[in-house]
Design an enzyme around this catalytic site. Structure first.
Site, short mmCIF file in Angstrom:
data_model
loop_
_atom_site.label_atom_id
_atom_site.label_comp_id
_atom_site.label_asym_id
_atom_site.label_seq_id
_atom_site.Cartn_x
_atom_site.Cartn_y
_atom_site.Cartn_z
N HIS A 131 11.48 -12.91 -2.23
CA HIS A 131 10.76 -12.46 -3.43
C HIS A 131 11.45 -13.07 -4.66
CE1 HIS A 131 8.08 -10.29 -5.85
NE2 HIS A 131 8.44 -9.05 -5.62
N GLN A 134 10.96 -11.83 -8.40
CA GLN A 134 11.62 -10.56 -8.71
C GLN A 134 13.10 -10.78 -9.03
OE1 GLN A 134 10.05 -7.34 -8.77
NE2 GLN A 134 11.94 -6.98 -9.92
N1 NVA Z 1 10.43 -5.25 0.01
C1 NVA Z 1 9.22 -4.77 -0.60
C2 NVA Z 1 9.11 -5.24 -2.01
C3 NVA Z 1 7.87 -4.80 -2.74
C4 NVA Z 1 7.76 -5.37 -4.12
C5 NVA Z 1 8.02 -5.24 0.22
O1 NVA Z 1 8.04 -6.39 0.69
O2 NVA Z 1 7.09 -4.46 0.41
N1 CP Z 2 8.04 -5.53 -7.56
C1 CP Z 2 6.81 -5.97 -7.23
O1 CP Z 2 6.63 -7.12 -6.79
O2 CP Z 2 5.81 -5.08 -7.43
P1 CP Z 2 4.28 -5.19 -6.95
O3 CP Z 2 4.28 -5.06 -5.45
O4 CP Z 2 3.59 -4.06 -7.63
O5 CP Z 2 3.74 -6.53 -7.36
#
Ligand code: NVA
Ligand code: CP
Length: 306
Positions: A131, A134
């Site tokens: 990610h 983020q």
């Molecule tokens: N680790 C989480 C982050 C959500 C923003 C997911 O992948 O669902």
């Molecule tokens: N932190 C994040 O990516 O949030 P969303 O899943 O709401 O996009």
């Protein structure tokens, strides 16, 4: 010039990350000062979501409009992606019509296959493995509150997931250390995280020990999107990996708390921590938009001076 993508944190050099952080600060200042800034006029961003989102959708969409561009929003359910059109064909078609693509999907292999057949830059808006947008926002938020993150200690408490992997990549690239504490069976995998060595992280069985002396304590949901079938067994396995006031007490007195959100109070974090004075989660969320505006500017226009 070869197309640049942002599929994982290490797709940019440390120097390029420093550039993006500086531009994010400049672009944020313009936004806060109500100054119009339209470097991406007539450019279009396609956003493809195969998983749910609040922050990623709003931050990319609002950010692109603020830069003078426009967006197209696609999901699996309302496009041919959900009817098995090959990802390679989708990439060839979509990238002939837009200037930039952001994708949130399952396996990292899928976004890599898309990028390999795309004529335009592709941004990872979250995969099972990473990610990176983020972590851009999180480090930018750290810099805003405390200055450079180089040499600092970040405590990761919880799942060895996409967020953990990306923190580890950032630590190796930008020169800080991650103290990782996960339940057994949910450890980070150095190969999946794509690390060169284990020099930039330390593994702790006890989450309290991971937090001791940390400059930043951070966690994430126990069950990430796509892993919902494991919810019950994860609840049992992660019960001791809840960030609470005692963990924050053993961290440095000026330690920050971060969470990418959405959060589950009473599961991975106690309400008094996420809603407490050390928490910067709302700045983190807002900064998604500012860093991504800088990221889109960099991918489309390179190093802009103004
Ligand atoms: N680790 C989480 C982050 C959500 C923003 C997911 O992948 O669902
Ligand atoms: N932190 C994040 O990516 O949030 P969303 O899943 O709401 O996009």
């Amino acid at each position: 010039m070869a197309i640049r993508h942002f599929l994982q944190f290490t797709d940019f050099t440390a120097d390029e990350h420093r550039w993006v952080f500086e531009r994010a600060a400049a672009i944020k200042r313009k936004f806060k000062g109500y100054e119009k800034y339209h470097p991406l006029a007539d450019r279009t961003l396609a956003m493809i979501f195969e998983k749910a989102s609040t922050r990623t959708r709003v931050s990319f969409e609002a950010g692109m409009y603020q830069l003078g561009g426009s967006v197209v929003h696609l999901t699996t359910g309302d496009s041919q992606l959900g009817r098995a059109e090959p990802i390679e064909d989708s990439a060839k078609v979509i990238s002939r019509m837009v200037d930039l693509v952001m994708i949130r999907t399952f396996g990292q292999d899928k976004i890599e296959r898309f990028a390999a057949h795309s004529r335009v830059p592709v941004i990872n808006g979250l995969t099972n493995e990473f990610h990176p947008c983020q972590i851009l926002a999180d480090i930018f938020t750290y810099i805003e509150h405390r200055g450079s993150i180089a040499g600092k200690v970040v405590a990761w408490v919880g799942d060895g997931n996409n967020m953990a992997n990306t923190w580890l990549q950032a630590a190796e690239l930008l020169g800080f250390t991650v103290h990782v504490s996960t339940p057994s069976g949910y450890e980070v995998d150095q190969a999946v995280a794509g690390l060169r060595s284990n020099d930039s992280y330390k593994v702790f069985r006890d989450p309290m020990e991971a937090c001791r002396g940390a400059d930043l304590v951070t966690t994430d949901v126990w069950t990430s999107m796509g892993f919902e079938a494991e919810n019950e067994e994860r609840r049992a396995a992660f019960a001791d990996w809840r960030v609470d006031a005692d963990m924050m007490k053993v961290a440095k007195p000026d330690a920050l708390f971060m969470h990418c959100l959405p959060a589950h109070r009473g599961e991975e974090v106690e309400a008094e921590v996420i809603d407490g004075p050390q928490s910067v989660v709302w700045d983190e969320a807002e900064n998604r938009m500012h860093v991504q505006k800088a990221l889109m500017e960099f991918l489309l226009l390179g190093r802009v001076k103004d």
